[in-house]
Design an enzyme around this catalytic site. Structure first.
Site, PDB file in Angstrom:
ATOM      1  N   ASN A   7       0.849  -1.335   0.001  1.00 33.25           N
ATOM      2  CA  ASN A   7       0.138  -0.046   0.070  1.00 33.25           C
ATOM      3  C   ASN A   7       0.751   1.320  -0.131  1.00 33.25           C
ATOM      4  O   ASN A   7       1.554   1.443   1.097  1.00 33.25           O
ATOM      5  CB  ASN A   7      -0.928   0.000   1.182  1.00 33.25           C
ATOM      6  CG  ASN A   7      -1.768   1.294   1.396  1.00 33.25           C
ATOM      7  OD1 ASN A   7      -1.535   2.292   0.693  1.00 33.25           O
ATOM      8  ND2 ASN A   7      -2.711   1.240   2.292  1.00 33.25           N
ATOM      9  N   ARG A   9       0.275   4.157   0.387  1.00 27.65           N
ATOM     10  CA  ARG A   9      -0.068   5.188   1.206  1.00 27.65           C
ATOM     11  C   ARG A   9       0.715   5.008   2.664  1.00 27.65           C
ATOM     12  O   ARG A   9       0.386   5.830   3.531  1.00 27.65           O
ATOM     13  CB  ARG A   9      -1.479   5.782   1.263  1.00 27.65           C
ATOM     14  CG  ARG A   9      -2.012   6.166  -0.103  1.00 27.65           C
ATOM     15  CD  ARG A   9      -3.403   6.669  -0.088  1.00 27.65           C
ATOM     16  NE  ARG A   9      -4.090   5.398  -0.298  1.00 27.65           N
ATOM     17  CZ  ARG A   9      -5.482   5.118  -0.376  1.00 27.65           C
ATOM     18  NH1 ARG A   9      -6.230   5.923   0.296  1.00 27.65           N
ATOM     19  NH2 ARG A   9      -5.976   3.968  -0.705  1.00 27.65           N
ATOM     20  N   CYS A  10       0.996   3.854   2.963  1.00 29.31           N
ATOM     21  CA  CYS A  10       1.430   3.271   4.232  1.00 29.31           C
ATOM     22  C   CYS A  10       2.951   3.490   4.222  1.00 29.31           C
ATOM     23  O   CYS A  10       3.811   2.744   3.500  1.00 29.31           O
ATOM     24  CB  CYS A  10       1.134   1.842   4.385  1.00 29.31           C
ATOM     25  SG  CYS A  10       1.667   1.119   5.913  1.00 29.31           S
ATOM     26  N   GLY A  11       3.540   4.344   5.531  1.00 28.75           N
ATOM     27  CA  GLY A  11       4.895   4.474   5.653  1.00 28.75           C
ATOM     28  C   GLY A  11       5.593   2.878   5.648  1.00 28.75           C
ATOM     29  O   GLY A  11       6.695   3.040   5.178  1.00 28.75           O
ATOM     30  N   ARG A  14       6.040   1.444   2.444  1.00 32.11           N
ATOM     31  CA  ARG A  14       6.991   2.134   1.449  1.00 32.11           C
ATOM     32  C   ARG A  14       8.477   1.707   2.113  1.00 32.11           C
ATOM     33  O   ARG A  14       9.369   1.426   1.369  1.00 32.11           O
ATOM     34  CB  ARG A  14       6.671   3.524   1.650  1.00 32.11           C
ATOM     35  CG  ARG A  14       5.426   3.917   0.790  1.00 32.11           C
ATOM     36  CD  ARG A  14       5.559   5.453   0.630  1.00 32.11           C
ATOM     37  NE  ARG A  14       5.883   6.134   1.792  1.00 32.11           N
ATOM     38  CZ  ARG A  14       4.640   6.550   2.562  1.00 32.11           C
ATOM     39  NH1 ARG A  14       3.417   6.385   2.290  1.00 32.11           N
ATOM     40  NH2 ARG A  14       5.017   7.453   3.560  1.00 32.11           N
TER      41      ARG A  14
END
Length: 114
Positions: A7, A9-11, A14
């Site tokens: 995802n 949008r997820c730190g 990433r």
């Protein structure tokens, strides 16, 4: 081949992706929010994680609280809820052969993919 359910949008997701990119290993990125897994795919991932489906649910997500929290759901219903609302799937998930790990701890992921 390695896979990462990612995802962007997820730190944590990433960070896990960067770790895998730096590993020089071949892997497939699965953007599960835009391409949710099928029932069989998600069931297989849960089996590889060696957990119950509820352990993969992000239970603090608004949609879980509003739609599912007060219901008595069996494993199949929980998997269907995650397929219908992929934001509920904990991330990232790294799959290697017949095993998988929830990749929130990068040190564990490093050992797992080695």
């Amino acid at each position: 081949m390695l896979q990462i359910y990612h995802n962007s949008r997820c730190g944590k997701s990433r960070q896990c992706l960067v770790l895998m990119q730096n590993s020089n290993l071949e892997f497939e990125v699965i953007h599960y929010l835009t391409h949710p897994p099928s029932f069989n795919e998600l069931s297989t991932v849960i089996e590889k994680l060696n957990i119950k489906p509820i352990a993969l649910v992000r239970q603090k997500e608004k949609i879980w609280i509003e739609k599912y929290e007060d219901q008595k759901l069996d494993d199949k219903q929980i998997i269907l809820a995650m397929i219908s609302n992929p934001i509920l799937i904990e991330r990232p998930i790294v799959v290697k052969g017949n095993k998988a790990i929830i990749g929130r701890d990068l040190e564990k992921v490093s050992k797992f993919i080695a």
